[in-house]
Design a protein around this motif. Structure first.
Motif, mmCIF file in Angstrom:
data_model
loop_
_atom_site.group_PDB
_atom_site.id
_atom_site.type_symbol
_atom_site.label_atom_id
_atom_site.label_comp_id
_atom_site.label_asym_id
_atom_site.label_seq_id
_atom_site.Cartn_x
_atom_site.Cartn_y
_atom_site.Cartn_z
ATOM 1 N N ASP A 260 -3.959 0.972 -7.378
ATOM 2 C CA ASP A 260 -4.409 0.582 -6.036
ATOM 3 C C ASP A 260 -5.917 0.753 -5.868
ATOM 4 O OD1 ASP A 260 -4.604 3.311 -5.696
ATOM 5 O OD2 ASP A 260 -3.467 3.361 -3.829
ATOM 6 N N CYS A 261 -6.395 0.364 -4.698
ATOM 7 C CA CYS A 261 -7.843 0.261 -4.449
ATOM 8 C C CYS A 261 -8.579 1.569 -4.670
ATOM 9 C CB CYS A 261 -8.105 -0.280 -3.044
ATOM 10 S SG CYS A 261 -7.211 0.594 -1.734
ATOM 11 N N MET B 188 0.844 -1.203 0.000
ATOM 12 C CA MET B 188 0.000 0.000 0.000
ATOM 13 C C MET B 188 0.876 1.249 0.000
ATOM 14 S SD MET B 188 -1.192 0.020 4.018
ATOM 15 C CE MET B 188 -1.707 1.741 4.088
ATOM 16 N N CYS C 137 -5.089 -4.224 2.753
ATOM 17 C CA CYS C 137 -6.135 -3.448 2.053
ATOM 18 C C CYS C 137 -7.481 -3.548 2.765
ATOM 19 C CB CYS C 137 -6.249 -3.935 0.619
ATOM 20 S SG CYS C 137 -7.388 -2.940 -0.393
ATOM 21 N N THR D 167 -2.806 -6.952 -0.660
ATOM 22 C CA THR D 167 -2.253 -5.691 -1.174
ATOM 23 C C THR D 167 -3.352 -4.837 -1.782
ATOM 24 O OG1 THR D 167 -0.832 -4.717 -2.895
ATOM 25 C CG2 THR D 167 -1.628 -6.930 -3.303
ATOM 26 N N CYS D 168 -3.155 -3.516 -1.726
ATOM 27 C CA CYS D 168 -4.091 -2.597 -2.382
ATOM 28 C C CYS D 168 -3.947 -2.635 -3.905
ATOM 29 C CB CYS D 168 -3.844 -1.171 -1.890
ATOM 30 S SG CYS D 168 -4.221 -0.933 -0.134
ATOM 31 N N LYS E 11 -2.067 1.952 12.029
ATOM 32 C CA LYS E 11 -2.501 0.885 11.113
ATOM 33 C C LYS E 11 -2.833 -0.390 11.887
ATOM 34 C CE LYS E 11 -2.922 -1.307 7.137
ATOM 35 N NZ LYS E 11 -4.197 -1.177 6.419
#
Lengths: 134, 134
Positions: free
Chosen positions: B84-85, A37, A101, A107-108, A68
Motif C-alpha cells: 500500500d501507499c 485500504m 487513497c 486503491t492504496c 473518512k
C-alpha cells in the motif's frame, strides 16, 4: 436507541482490540471485490460506523476519529461489517465514493511486484491536491 | 540467484515493518476477490514467499516461520504481491488450495453484522480436525 447501542456493545465484545485499543480494518469495494485500504479503528470508531453507516476510522497520527471523506468528499458507505475467526481484524464491505487513497488513486494498493521489481500499476484518478488529505 | 536476492532486498526496503519487525498481509483469492485471511510476515517470510511463490507467514504465537498449508495441505500459491501507499500493509493475491481458515471455512471472515447482530454466514467445508492446525 438503547437497544441499538446495546447490540453494538455485544458486537464490540467480540473484537480483540490490541493493547492500544485498536483493530485493523480492511475496506473492500462490495461489488468489485477490490481491496481499497487498511486503517485502524477503536471502539468509538466501530460504534460510530455501525450506527451511522458511514465508515469512521481512528487516525493514529492525529489521535482523533477520522470520518473518512469528511473533508475530501471521498466517503465510504458501509454495506456490511465482518470479523475474522479470532476477532482481531475487521473486513468492511463498502461503497467507495471516488477514491480511497490520498494519492488520488482508487486503491492504496497500487504497487505490485512484477518481474522481481516493485512497479506502479495504477495512476491517480483525482488530483491529490483536491483531496485536502481527507 | 544473487540478482534475485538483491531485487528482493530492494522490495523489502519499501516495507515499513512495525517495531516488532512485522507487517500485516491480507490474502485475497486472485480470481474471485474473496478476502481469505490476514496474518503477519517478517522480512524472512516476505523473502521466502517471493522466492518460492508459496506463501509463508510469521506465526506470532509460535515465533516461527509459518509455511501456510505445510501440515494441512491448504497452501496458498502467490499470484501477485502488492503494497500500500505507506508501505505498512501487504496484499497477497493468491490461489488458495482448499480452505484458508483453521475452522475449515474458505475464509476467516465468516461472521457478519446483520440486523444489528453478529451472525455466521458460512459453514465449514472441511472438518477442522483434518487440518492439523496447519
Amino acid at each position: 436507541m438503547t437497544d441499538q447501542l446495546s447490540t453494538t456493545d455485544a458486537i464490540l465484545a467480540e473484537i480483540s482490540f490490541d493493547p492500544a485499543g485498536l483493530v485493523p480494518a480492511i475496506a473492500q469495494q462490495h461489488d468489485t471485490g477490490e481491496v481499497l485500504m487498511v486503517a485502524w479503528m477503536n471502539a468509538d470508531a466501530v460504534r460510530e460506523t455501525l450506527f451511522t453507516g458511514q465508515v469512521c476510522y481512528w487516525s493514529r497520527s492525529r489521535q482523533a476519529l477520522w470520518r473518512k471523506g469528511e473533508s475530501s468528499g471521498q466517503t465510504q458507505q458501509l454495506v456490511e461489517a465482518r470479523i475474522d475467526c479470532d476477532g482481531d481484524t475487521l473486513l468492511l464491505l463498502v461503497d467507495q465514493t471516488g477514491v480511497a487513497c490520498h494519492t488520488g488513486r482508487r486503491t492504496c494498493f497500487y504497487r505490485a511486484v512484477r518481474d522481481g521489481k516493485l512497479v506502479t500499476i495504477s495512476e491517480p484518478a483525482v488530483d491529490p491536491a483536491d483531496l485536502y488529505g481527507g
